[in-house]
Design an enzyme around this catalytic site. Sequence first.
Site, PDB file in Angstrom:
ATOM      1  N   ASP A 571      69.584  69.804  35.301  1.00  0.00           N
ATOM      2  CA  ASP A 571      70.259  69.868  34.001  1.00  0.00           C
ATOM      3  C   ASP A 571      70.126  68.501  33.344  1.00  0.00           C
ATOM      4  OD1 ASP A 571      72.241  71.561  32.248  1.00  0.00           O
ATOM      5  OD2 ASP A 571      73.022  69.522  32.268  1.00  0.00           O
ATOM      6  N   GLU A 573      71.192  66.047  29.789  1.00  0.00           N
ATOM      7  CA  GLU A 573      71.947  65.826  28.552  1.00  0.00           C
ATOM      8  C   GLU A 573      71.067  64.979  27.642  1.00  0.00           C
ATOM      9  OE1 GLU A 573      74.539  67.540  28.164  1.00  0.00           O
ATOM     10  OE2 GLU A 573      74.776  68.134  30.266  1.00  0.00           O
ATOM     11  N   HIS A 709      78.911  70.232  30.779  1.00  0.00           N
ATOM     12  CA  HIS A 709      78.104  69.366  29.916  1.00  0.00           C
ATOM     13  C   HIS A 709      77.967  67.950  30.474  1.00  0.00           C
ATOM     14  CE1 HIS A 709      77.430  72.381  26.964  1.00  0.00           C
ATOM     15  NE2 HIS A 709      78.706  72.529  26.674  1.00  0.00           N
ATOM     16  N   ASP A 714      76.665  70.621  35.908  1.00  0.00           N
ATOM     17  CA  ASP A 714      75.986  71.822  35.434  1.00  0.00           C
ATOM     18  C   ASP A 714      74.855  72.224  36.375  1.00  0.00           C
ATOM     19  OD1 ASP A 714      77.693  71.758  33.328  1.00  0.00           O
ATOM     20  OD2 ASP A 714      76.190  71.402  31.779  1.00  0.00           O
TER      21      ASP A 714
END
Length: 736
Positions: A571, A573, A709, A714
């Site tokens: 994951d 960001e 998030h 995640d």
Amino acid sequence: MARATDYIRTEQRRFRRAKSGKAWQARELPQFYYLNNFKRFIADVHALNFDLLGRDALDFLTQFEALPHAAQCAYVRMANRRGYVFDTDKFRYDEIDDLPAQWSTLSQARFADPIGTPLFRDWLSSLPKPDLVLLMTDSMCETLFKKSWKKDRLINLANAHLDPAEAYIPERYIAQGRRDALQYMLFLYFGRIEDNLQAFTLRDLGLVRLPEAETQALSFETVEEARTAFFYAKALHDFRHGTDHDADRLVKATDTWPEPLCERSSAHQSKLIQKLGGWSERRGDAQSALELYTRSDTPFCNERVVRIRWSRDEADDRDWCKQRLETMIENPSSDSEAGFAEDFYARKFHKKRTSAATDLLRSATTLTLDEAFRNQPERAVLRYYKAKGIEAHRAENVPWRNLFGLLFWDLLHDGTTSPRRVPPKLRAGAFYTEYSPEIEARLAKLDNPSLILLDLLKTLALHYGEDNALVHWGSRSLDRIQALIVHAPRGGVAHLLRLMAQDWLGTKDGFPDLMLIDDGRVRFIEVKTAGDSLRRNQLTRLRQLSMAGFPVKIIKVAWAVDPDQPYVVVDVETTGGKPGLHRLTEIGAVKMIGGEVVDEFQTLLNPQRSIPPFITRITNITNDMVAGAPLFVEVAEQFRTFMGDAIFAAHNVNFDYGFISAEYEMIDQRFRHPKICTCASMRRLYPGYRSYSLKNLCQEFEIDLTSHHRALCDAQAAAELLKMINEKRMSNAQES
């Protein structure tokens, strides 16, 4: 050789950066750029091809020069636009004064034509759909058509039912005149069919690069030879870009086709016959297809003639097919023709029930591999052999074409045609005949690998990055060529390259997927999955390789769930939603083997740009938090090591994979892994839920998501979903 490879990789990065730089940004053009372009073009054509122009083209040049400036502008504006028919009410250019007067001048000089029967369909095509429907409503019974039909269907119907002599065509519609002469000159200039002058405009805008006219011009001996080549090039162009109406027109006019006068027109005629024959077969018109195929003696046409005559199931045809097949076996024009004739003869006259291709597929070895590679079977087999310690390369056509292009570079690119196009003599099968002593001398050098590799390296260093139709530039291509030459059986590579030189169109593709170096020998693997067939050219290439001394094999892949397959669930960001424009701020990753987490990876990243406030509100990652974080380049190798040979998994995988691969591309590295999407897999295996977002799925299945998030949290949650997915996949596999 390692230092040479490093050099080529450096050149590859330089070339890629130069190609993606700002040197070709679109720019504003001067007022009469199009007329200046046109005058330069006709001057070049006149200088380079004067002896080939003929009466129509010379008349065009003389009378165009006599036109007033404004009329010249109007004509070139027409020639720059798509189509041949124009509504003068919609034809407005501020720099051209008194356009009605220019149309009159152009009409008198035959640079503008009235809309007659030959251009009636073009006029129908130029009408907006509402105007076309209105015309049909006024002229035809409304029960014959529906207004909702697509425009092409309406045009076909209107063209079939309306009489051009009786149809009302407003005077404001005109057609571009002297089209054939202009298109012929464009053919001489570009070496291909161009419908208009847009290539020059795109060049001036900086959107494409055109070679100099001298490198594009075609070489013909006479006007008749050039006009014949133009006829067949245009016919192929009309077939590819036209409608069924254009194809039907070409079929009906076969008796008027000119006799080919050069290698180029001969090759194009054969290709046109194949295309039109296939089109006729698809329409169910076997007789027209047969008449077309019998006009050519290519292996493809010979095969289709036999198959069509055999399918008619008549005694005379069966006897003819038997005699024809025996002739093809005794004196084949190519290996592919011989393969077809032997196979077809055995099945039809020796009661053999299966084809040679089917026999090969049935005898193939089956490998059971993880179904996460379902869309990448060649890569799955490649990884399988590498895991066994065998040197393996993706092959197919690239190493063979690269070796061919480099070995014969100066013979192929002799300055008569653009390097970006396959030389006509190669397409026409005349390359070996013209250069056989030089070709054989170079093929003989292949028995001395160190010597020939030095020659290839010199050619590569001299021409690296040049646009051409044969060689695919890349550092790994040299590695494959070296492995092929060093480990091939004596004379094996020369045998294949000789066949390519003698019959390029028949041998340019169909090579096996993988090349293995095992026990000091090179062997080839063709990869097939359930439902795949072995195409004729692939079967022929396997036979040719085998005859040249190369071990060849077919591998059939079956899919299953491998419990020991490693996955890395990722994951990320980011500062926004577009890879390349926005950057990473955090990576979280979880490695899983056999459903168990075996390792984790997490780091913040300095995106080298500010994080928008709305992103901070979602992720709680602030600019202060990433100010001292490492750059991606500083963790790239660490993350690559963490990935290893694992499958890349993520929830909405294309987002995370896209950002990771974009970051690697920024540092001139490739990131390639098979991938699986936990969102798509959950939709398929666990249907019926209202939402398949990570948050909602975690709520449905009681998966911990306390720091949504944030990348590692995640990734851990998505890893739990992947565990469920693989359990379901294994259960389904056992049940089936």
